[in-house]
Motif scaffolding. Structure first.
Motif, PDB file in Angstrom:
ATOM      1  N   PHE A 149      59.914  40.651 -15.481  1.00  0.00           N
ATOM      2  CA  PHE A 149      59.822  41.213 -16.828  1.00  0.00           C
ATOM      3  C   PHE A 149      61.241  41.388 -17.324  1.00  0.00           C
ATOM      4  O   PHE A 149      62.062  41.982 -16.629  1.00  0.00           O
ATOM      5  CB  PHE A 149      59.112  42.571 -16.774  1.00  0.00           C
ATOM      6  N   GLN A 150      61.539  40.882 -18.500  1.00  0.00           N
ATOM      7  CA  GLN A 150      62.868  41.099 -19.058  1.00  0.00           C
ATOM      8  C   GLN A 150      62.779  41.976 -20.292  1.00  0.00           C
ATOM      9  O   GLN A 150      62.020  41.687 -21.223  1.00  0.00           O
ATOM     10  CB  GLN A 150      63.556  39.775 -19.407  1.00  0.00           C
ATOM     11  N   CYS A 151      63.573  43.045 -20.273  1.00  0.00           N
ATOM     12  CA  CYS A 151      63.585  43.959 -21.413  1.00  0.00           C
ATOM     13  C   CYS A 151      64.454  43.352 -22.515  1.00  0.00           C
ATOM     14  O   CYS A 151      65.612  43.008 -22.285  1.00  0.00           O
ATOM     15  CB  CYS A 151      64.136  45.325 -21.002  1.00  0.00           C
ATOM     16  N   GLU A 152      63.877  43.248 -23.697  1.00  0.00           N
ATOM     17  CA  GLU A 152      64.620  42.638 -24.810  1.00  0.00           C
ATOM     18  C   GLU A 152      65.635  43.606 -25.398  1.00  0.00           C
ATOM     19  O   GLU A 152      66.445  43.222 -26.228  1.00  0.00           O
ATOM     20  CB  GLU A 152      63.633  42.188 -25.896  1.00  0.00           C
ATOM     21  N   SER A 153      65.586  44.832 -24.945  1.00  0.00           N
ATOM     22  CA  SER A 153      66.536  45.815 -25.460  1.00  0.00           C
ATOM     23  C   SER A 153      67.765  45.924 -24.561  1.00  0.00           C
ATOM     24  O   SER A 153      68.890  45.815 -25.022  1.00  0.00           O
ATOM     25  CB  SER A 153      65.833  47.169 -25.578  1.00  0.00           C
ATOM     26  N   CYS A 154      67.551  46.107 -23.241  1.00  0.00           N
ATOM     27  CA  CYS A 154      68.692  46.277 -22.336  1.00  0.00           C
ATOM     28  C   CYS A 154      68.960  45.023 -21.506  1.00  0.00           C
ATOM     29  O   CYS A 154      69.913  44.973 -20.738  1.00  0.00           O
ATOM     30  CB  CYS A 154      68.464  47.470 -21.408  1.00  0.00           C
ATOM     31  N   ASN A 155      68.119  44.006 -21.643  1.00  0.00           N
ATOM     32  CA  ASN A 155      68.265  42.727 -20.932  1.00  0.00           C
ATOM     33  C   ASN A 155      68.114  42.818 -19.422  1.00  0.00           C
ATOM     34  O   ASN A 155      68.319  41.833 -18.716  1.00  0.00           O
ATOM     35  CB  ASN A 155      69.610  42.072 -21.251  1.00  0.00           C
ATOM     36  N   ARG A 156      67.754  43.990 -18.917  1.00  0.00           N
ATOM     37  CA  ARG A 156      67.564  44.124 -17.486  1.00  0.00           C
ATOM     38  C   ARG A 156      66.299  43.369 -17.064  1.00  0.00           C
ATOM     39  O   ARG A 156      65.352  43.254 -17.831  1.00  0.00           O
ATOM     40  CB  ARG A 156      67.430  45.605 -17.138  1.00  0.00           C
ATOM     41  N   VAL A 157      66.338  42.843 -15.861  1.00  0.00           N
ATOM     42  CA  VAL A 157      65.185  42.109 -15.353  1.00  0.00           C
ATOM     43  C   VAL A 157      64.496  42.923 -14.261  1.00  0.00           C
ATOM     44  O   VAL A 157      65.157  43.405 -13.338  1.00  0.00           O
ATOM     45  CB  VAL A 157      65.614  40.744 -14.784  1.00  0.00           C
ATOM     46  N   TYR A 158      63.196  43.106 -14.380  1.00  0.00           N
ATOM     47  CA  TYR A 158      62.419  43.865 -13.403  1.00  0.00           C
ATOM     48  C   TYR A 158      61.485  42.925 -12.655  1.00  0.00           C
ATOM     49  O   TYR A 158      61.038  41.916 -13.190  1.00  0.00           O
ATOM     50  CB  TYR A 158      61.566  44.916 -14.104  1.00  0.00           C
TER      51      TYR A 158
END
Lengths: 131, 131
Positions: free
Chosen positions: B83-92
DNA sequence: ATAGATGCAAAGAGTTTGCATAGGT
DNA sequence: ACCTATGCAAACTCTTTGCATCTAT
Protein backbone atom coordinates in the motif's frame (compact mmCIF):
# COMPACT_ATOMS: atom_id res chain seq x y z
CA UNK A 1 -2.78 23.39 -20.36
CA UNK A 2 -5.67 21.84 -22.26
CA UNK A 3 -7.06 25.25 -23.23
CA UNK A 4 -4.08 26.02 -25.48
CA UNK A 5 -4.54 26.01 -29.21
CA UNK A 6 -2.97 22.94 -30.80
CA UNK A 7 -2.04 22.39 -34.41
CA UNK A 8 -2.57 19.22 -36.37
CA UNK A 9 0.91 18.49 -37.57
CA UNK A 10 1.85 15.38 -39.50
CA UNK A 11 3.73 14.19 -36.43
CA UNK A 12 0.87 14.59 -33.98
CA UNK A 13 -1.56 12.99 -36.38
CA UNK A 14 0.79 10.04 -36.86
CA UNK A 15 1.15 9.56 -33.10
CA UNK A 16 -2.60 9.56 -32.60
CA UNK A 17 -2.97 7.11 -35.43
CA UNK A 18 -0.43 4.77 -33.85
CA UNK A 19 -2.45 4.56 -30.64
CA UNK A 20 -5.68 4.07 -32.52
CA UNK A 21 -4.31 1.21 -34.57
CA UNK A 22 -2.54 -0.81 -31.88
CA UNK A 23 -4.90 -1.40 -29.00
CA UNK A 24 -2.36 -1.73 -26.23
CA UNK A 25 -0.11 0.49 -24.10
CA UNK A 26 3.04 1.76 -25.78
CA UNK A 27 6.28 3.22 -24.50
CA UNK A 28 7.69 6.42 -25.93
CA UNK A 29 10.27 4.39 -27.85
CA UNK A 30 7.62 2.11 -29.33
CA UNK A 31 5.57 5.14 -30.36
CA UNK A 32 8.63 6.58 -32.08
CA UNK A 33 9.30 3.42 -34.05
CA UNK A 34 5.70 3.03 -35.14
CA UNK A 35 5.35 6.71 -36.01
CA UNK A 36 8.51 6.66 -38.11
CA UNK A 37 6.71 4.45 -40.60
CA UNK A 38 4.35 7.38 -41.16
CA UNK A 39 6.56 10.44 -40.75
CA UNK A 40 10.14 9.94 -41.73
CA UNK A 41 12.35 12.24 -39.72
CA UNK A 42 10.24 12.31 -36.55
CA UNK A 43 12.38 12.60 -33.43
CA UNK A 44 12.05 11.29 -29.90
CA UNK A 45 11.69 14.78 -28.42
CA UNK A 46 8.63 15.37 -30.56
CA UNK A 47 7.16 12.10 -29.34
CA UNK A 48 7.67 13.04 -25.70
CA UNK A 49 6.25 16.51 -26.27
CA UNK A 50 3.17 15.13 -27.96
CA UNK A 51 2.66 12.44 -25.35
CA UNK A 52 2.62 15.20 -22.75
CA UNK A 53 0.23 17.32 -24.80
CA UNK A 54 -2.13 14.41 -25.38
CA UNK A 55 -2.04 13.60 -21.66
CA UNK A 56 -2.94 17.19 -20.83
CA UNK A 57 -5.76 17.10 -23.34
CA UNK A 58 -7.04 13.93 -21.68
CA UNK A 59 -6.66 11.95 -24.89
CA UNK A 60 -4.05 9.62 -23.40
CA UNK A 61 -3.52 8.13 -19.96
CA UNK A 62 -0.31 6.98 -18.39
CA UNK A 63 0.02 3.29 -17.62
CA UNK A 64 2.32 2.83 -14.68
CA UNK A 65 3.82 -0.60 -15.02
CA UNK A 66 6.01 -1.70 -12.15
CA UNK A 67 9.72 -1.31 -12.65
CA UNK A 68 9.61 -0.48 -16.30
CA UNK A 69 9.22 2.67 -18.31
CA UNK A 70 6.05 4.63 -18.40
CA UNK A 71 3.59 3.57 -21.05
CA UNK A 72 0.63 5.30 -22.60
CA UNK A 73 -2.78 4.27 -23.89
CA UNK A 74 -5.92 5.95 -25.17
CA UNK A 75 -8.03 7.42 -22.38
CA UNK A 76 -11.69 6.75 -21.71
CA UNK A 77 -11.54 2.99 -21.45
CA UNK A 78 -13.38 1.04 -18.77
CA UNK A 79 -11.46 0.12 -15.61
CA UNK A 80 -8.99 -2.57 -16.53
CA UNK A 81 -5.56 -3.98 -15.78
CA UNK A 82 -2.61 -5.33 -17.75
CA UNK A 83 -0.62 -8.42 -18.53
CA UNK A 84 3.03 -8.09 -19.48
CA UNK A 85 4.78 -10.87 -21.37
CA UNK A 86 8.20 -11.52 -19.87
CA UNK A 87 9.41 -12.85 -23.20
CA UNK A 88 8.42 -10.16 -25.72
CA UNK A 89 7.62 -7.41 -23.19
CA UNK A 90 4.37 -6.67 -24.94
CA UNK A 91 1.58 -5.39 -22.72
CA UNK A 92 -1.98 -6.67 -23.09
CA UNK A 93 -5.17 -5.34 -21.64
CA UNK A 94 -7.19 -7.50 -19.29
CA UNK A 95 -10.93 -7.32 -18.84
CA UNK A 96 -12.54 -7.12 -15.46
CA UNK A 97 -11.16 -6.80 -11.98
CA UNK A 98 -11.25 -8.50 -8.61
CA UNK A 99 -14.01 -6.91 -6.53
CA UNK A 100 -12.53 -7.76 -3.14
CA UNK A 101 -9.18 -6.25 -3.95
CA UNK A 102 -9.46 -3.20 -1.70
CA UNK A 103 -10.31 -5.35 1.30
CA UNK A 104 -6.60 -6.04 1.64
CA UNK A 105 -5.99 -2.63 3.16
CA UNK A 106 -5.42 -2.36 6.88
CA UNK A 107 -8.14 -0.82 9.04
CA UNK A 108 -7.97 2.96 9.06
CA UNK A 109 -6.42 3.11 5.60
CA UNK A 110 -8.37 4.83 2.84
CA UNK A 111 -7.97 3.19 -0.57
CA UNK A 112 -8.39 5.48 -3.53
CA UNK A 113 -7.20 3.33 -6.42
CA UNK A 114 -5.22 0.22 -7.19
CA UNK A 115 -2.90 -1.20 -9.81
CA UNK A 116 -2.70 -4.83 -10.76
CA UNK A 117 -0.33 -6.43 -13.25
CA UNK A 118 0.04 -10.05 -14.26
CA UNK A 119 3.37 -11.29 -15.61
CA UNK A 120 4.06 -14.41 -17.60
CA UNK A 121 4.16 -15.64 -21.17
CA UNK A 122 1.66 -14.53 -23.77
CA UNK A 123 -0.10 -16.93 -26.11
CA UNK A 124 2.06 -15.85 -29.05
CA UNK A 125 5.33 -16.53 -27.26
CA UNK A 126 4.15 -19.89 -25.95
CA UNK A 127 3.14 -21.24 -29.33
CA UNK A 128 6.57 -21.50 -31.04
CA UNK A 129 7.87 -23.72 -28.24
CA UNK A 130 4.83 -25.91 -28.79
CA UNK A 131 1.80 -25.32 -26.65
CA UNK B 1 26.64 -15.15 -8.92
CA UNK B 2 25.57 -16.32 -5.49
CA UNK B 3 28.46 -18.78 -5.21
CA UNK B 4 31.04 -16.01 -5.05
CA UNK B 5 32.81 -15.30 -1.81
CA UNK B 6 31.58 -12.08 -0.26
CA UNK B 7 33.28 -9.95 2.37
CA UNK B 8 31.62 -8.27 5.28
CA UNK B 9 32.59 -4.68 4.77
CA UNK B 10 31.33 -1.86 6.95
CA UNK B 11 29.28 -0.66 4.01
CA UNK B 12 27.56 -3.97 3.33
CA UNK B 13 26.89 -4.50 7.00
CA UNK B 14 25.37 -1.03 7.29
CA UNK B 15 23.12 -1.65 4.31
CA UNK B 16 21.87 -4.91 5.73
CA UNK B 17 21.27 -3.23 9.07
CA UNK B 18 19.21 -0.52 7.40
CA UNK B 19 16.84 -3.08 5.93
CA UNK B 20 16.60 -4.98 9.18
CA UNK B 21 15.68 -1.90 11.17
CA UNK B 22 13.07 -0.36 8.89
CA UNK B 23 10.49 -2.94 7.97
CA UNK B 24 9.40 -1.51 4.66
CA UNK B 25 10.67 -1.26 1.08
CA UNK B 26 13.39 1.30 0.40
CA UNK B 27 14.73 2.96 -2.72
CA UNK B 28 18.47 3.09 -3.46
CA UNK B 29 18.50 6.75 -2.48
CA UNK B 30 16.76 6.05 0.83
CA UNK B 31 19.23 3.25 1.55
CA UNK B 32 22.10 5.63 0.86
CA UNK B 33 20.76 8.26 3.25
CA UNK B 34 20.09 5.78 6.04
CA UNK B 35 23.43 4.03 5.56
CA UNK B 36 25.33 7.31 5.68
CA UNK B 37 24.38 7.61 9.34
CA UNK B 38 26.42 4.46 9.88
CA UNK B 39 29.27 4.73 7.37
CA UNK B 40 30.32 8.23 6.56
CA UNK B 41 31.74 8.34 3.05
CA UNK B 42 29.55 5.63 1.54
CA UNK B 43 28.72 6.33 -2.10
CA UNK B 44 25.70 5.63 -4.25
CA UNK B 45 27.63 3.23 -6.49
CA UNK B 46 28.41 1.06 -3.51
CA UNK B 47 24.75 1.03 -2.57
CA UNK B 48 23.73 -0.07 -6.04
CA UNK B 49 26.43 -2.74 -6.15
CA UNK B 50 25.41 -4.11 -2.79
CA UNK B 51 21.73 -4.05 -3.63
CA UNK B 52 22.60 -6.14 -6.67
CA UNK B 53 24.77 -8.51 -4.65
CA UNK B 54 22.13 -8.94 -1.96
CA UNK B 55 19.55 -9.60 -4.66
CA UNK B 56 21.78 -12.26 -6.20
CA UNK B 57 22.32 -13.81 -2.79
CA UNK B 58 18.57 -13.92 -2.33
CA UNK B 59 18.76 -11.72 0.76
CA UNK B 60 16.76 -8.93 -0.87
CA UNK B 61 13.89 -8.83 -3.33
CA UNK B 62 12.91 -6.09 -5.70
CA UNK B 63 9.61 -4.36 -5.11
CA UNK B 64 8.33 -3.04 -8.38
CA UNK B 65 6.06 -0.17 -7.59
CA UNK B 66 4.33 1.32 -10.62
CA UNK B 67 5.80 4.47 -12.05
CA UNK B 68 8.37 5.07 -9.40
CA UNK B 69 11.88 3.86 -8.78
CA UNK B 70 12.65 0.31 -7.91
CA UNK B 71 12.53 -0.47 -4.23
CA UNK B 72 14.02 -3.28 -2.20
CA UNK B 73 13.00 -5.27 0.86
CA UNK B 74 14.26 -8.27 2.79
CA UNK B 75 13.52 -11.56 1.08
CA UNK B 76 11.89 -14.60 2.59
CA UNK B 77 8.65 -12.97 3.56
CA UNK B 78 5.33 -14.58 2.84
CA UNK B 79 3.62 -13.58 -0.39
CA UNK B 80 2.30 -10.09 0.11
CA UNK B 81 1.54 -6.80 -1.59
CA UNK B 82 1.91 -3.12 -0.81
CA UNK B 83 0.00 0.00 0.00
CA UNK B 84 1.47 3.36 -0.90
CA UNK B 85 0.26 6.48 0.85
CA UNK B 86 -0.27 9.27 -1.65
CA UNK B 87 0.30 11.81 1.07
CA UNK B 88 3.55 10.70 2.74
CA UNK B 89 4.69 8.27 -0.01
CA UNK B 90 5.50 5.64 2.59
CA UNK B 91 5.02 2.06 1.50
CA UNK B 92 3.28 -0.42 3.82
CA UNK B 93 3.10 -4.17 3.56
CA UNK B 94 -0.27 -5.83 3.18
CA UNK B 95 -1.12 -9.30 4.39
CA UNK B 96 -2.82 -11.82 2.19
CA UNK B 97 -3.79 -11.84 -1.45
CA UNK B 98 -6.74 -12.34 -3.71
CA UNK B 99 -6.83 -16.00 -4.76
CA UNK B 100 -8.73 -15.46 -8.01
CA UNK B 101 -6.34 -12.83 -9.26
CA UNK B 102 -4.70 -14.90 -11.97
CA UNK B 103 -8.07 -15.80 -13.47
CA UNK B 104 -8.03 -12.42 -15.16
CA UNK B 105 -5.55 -13.64 -17.76
CA UNK B 106 -6.79 -14.47 -21.24
CA UNK B 107 -6.91 -18.12 -22.34
CA UNK B 108 -3.55 -19.36 -23.59
CA UNK B 109 -1.61 -16.96 -21.41
CA UNK B 110 0.67 -18.40 -18.74
CA UNK B 111 0.75 -16.34 -15.53
CA UNK B 112 3.94 -16.61 -13.54
CA UNK B 113 3.54 -13.85 -10.97
CA UNK B 114 1.56 -10.73 -10.25
CA UNK B 115 1.95 -7.34 -8.62
CA UNK B 116 -0.78 -5.53 -6.77
CA UNK B 117 -0.55 -2.09 -5.21
CA UNK B 118 -3.19 -0.13 -3.36
CA UNK B 119 -2.97 3.67 -3.26
CA UNK B 120 -4.67 6.01 -0.86
CA UNK B 121 -4.15 7.62 2.52
CA UNK B 122 -2.57 5.80 5.43
CA UNK B 123 -4.00 5.82 8.94
CA UNK B 124 -1.32 8.21 10.13
CA UNK B 125 -2.03 10.78 7.44
CA UNK B 126 -5.80 10.55 7.95
CA UNK B 127 -5.74 11.09 11.69
CA UNK B 128 -4.62 14.76 11.77
CA UNK B 129 -7.62 15.66 9.61
CA UNK B 130 -9.91 14.11 12.26
CA UNK B 131 -11.38 10.58 12.15
C1' DA C 1 2.68 36.99 -40.62
C1' DT C 2 2.47 34.89 -36.31
C1' DA C 3 3.09 31.71 -32.86
C1' DG C 4 3.07 26.88 -31.90
C1' DA C 5 5.70 22.62 -33.40
C1' DT C 6 9.84 20.32 -34.95
C1' DG C 7 14.70 18.43 -35.02
C1' DC C 8 18.93 18.50 -33.11
C1' DA C 9 21.89 18.52 -29.41
C1' DA C 10 22.77 19.41 -24.80
C1' DA C 11 21.20 18.96 -20.10
C1' DG C 12 19.18 16.36 -16.21
C1' DA C 13 17.71 12.30 -13.26
C1' DG C 14 18.63 7.48 -12.14
C1' DT C 15 21.61 3.57 -12.69
C1' DT C 16 25.83 1.13 -14.22
C1' DT C 17 30.74 0.52 -15.17
C1' DG C 18 36.05 1.27 -15.43
C1' DC C 19 39.90 1.99 -12.83
C1' DA C 20 43.13 2.79 -9.24
C1' DT C 21 43.24 2.06 -4.34
C1' DA C 22 41.65 0.46 0.20
C1' DG C 23 40.76 -3.23 3.16
C1' DG C 24 38.71 -8.20 4.47
C1' DT C 25 40.33 -12.66 4.72
C1' DA D 1 49.58 -11.29 -0.07
C1' DC D 2 45.55 -11.89 -2.53
C1' DC D 3 41.57 -10.46 -4.50
C1' DT D 4 36.98 -8.46 -3.53
C1' DA D 5 34.88 -4.00 -2.45
C1' DT D 6 35.07 0.90 -2.48
C1' DG D 7 34.97 5.78 -4.17
C1' DC D 8 35.22 8.65 -7.80
C1' DA D 9 34.09 9.93 -12.27
C1' DA D 10 32.66 8.78 -16.70
C1' DA D 11 29.26 6.27 -19.37
C1' DC D 12 24.52 4.96 -20.35
C1' DT D 13 19.45 5.12 -20.55
C1' DC D 14 15.35 7.62 -20.35
C1' DT D 15 13.24 12.04 -20.37
C1' DT D 16 13.26 17.09 -20.68
C1' DT D 17 14.75 21.58 -22.41
C1' DG D 18 17.05 25.43 -25.31
C1' DC D 19 17.35 27.21 -29.67
C1' DA D 20 17.12 28.09 -34.47
C1' DT D 21 14.07 26.79 -38.09
C1' DC D 22 9.82 25.24 -40.08
C1' DT D 23 4.92 25.25 -40.84
C1' DA D 24 -0.21 25.19 -39.78
C1' DT D 25 -3.33 28.61 -39.20
Amino acid sequence: MSDTLHRNTRQRTAIRKVFESVNRPLSAQQVLELAQAEVDGIGIATVYRNLKTLLDEGWLTQVELPGGNLMYECAGKAHHHHFQCESCNRVYELEGCVPTIEKLARPGFKVRRHELVLYGTCATCRRPVQN
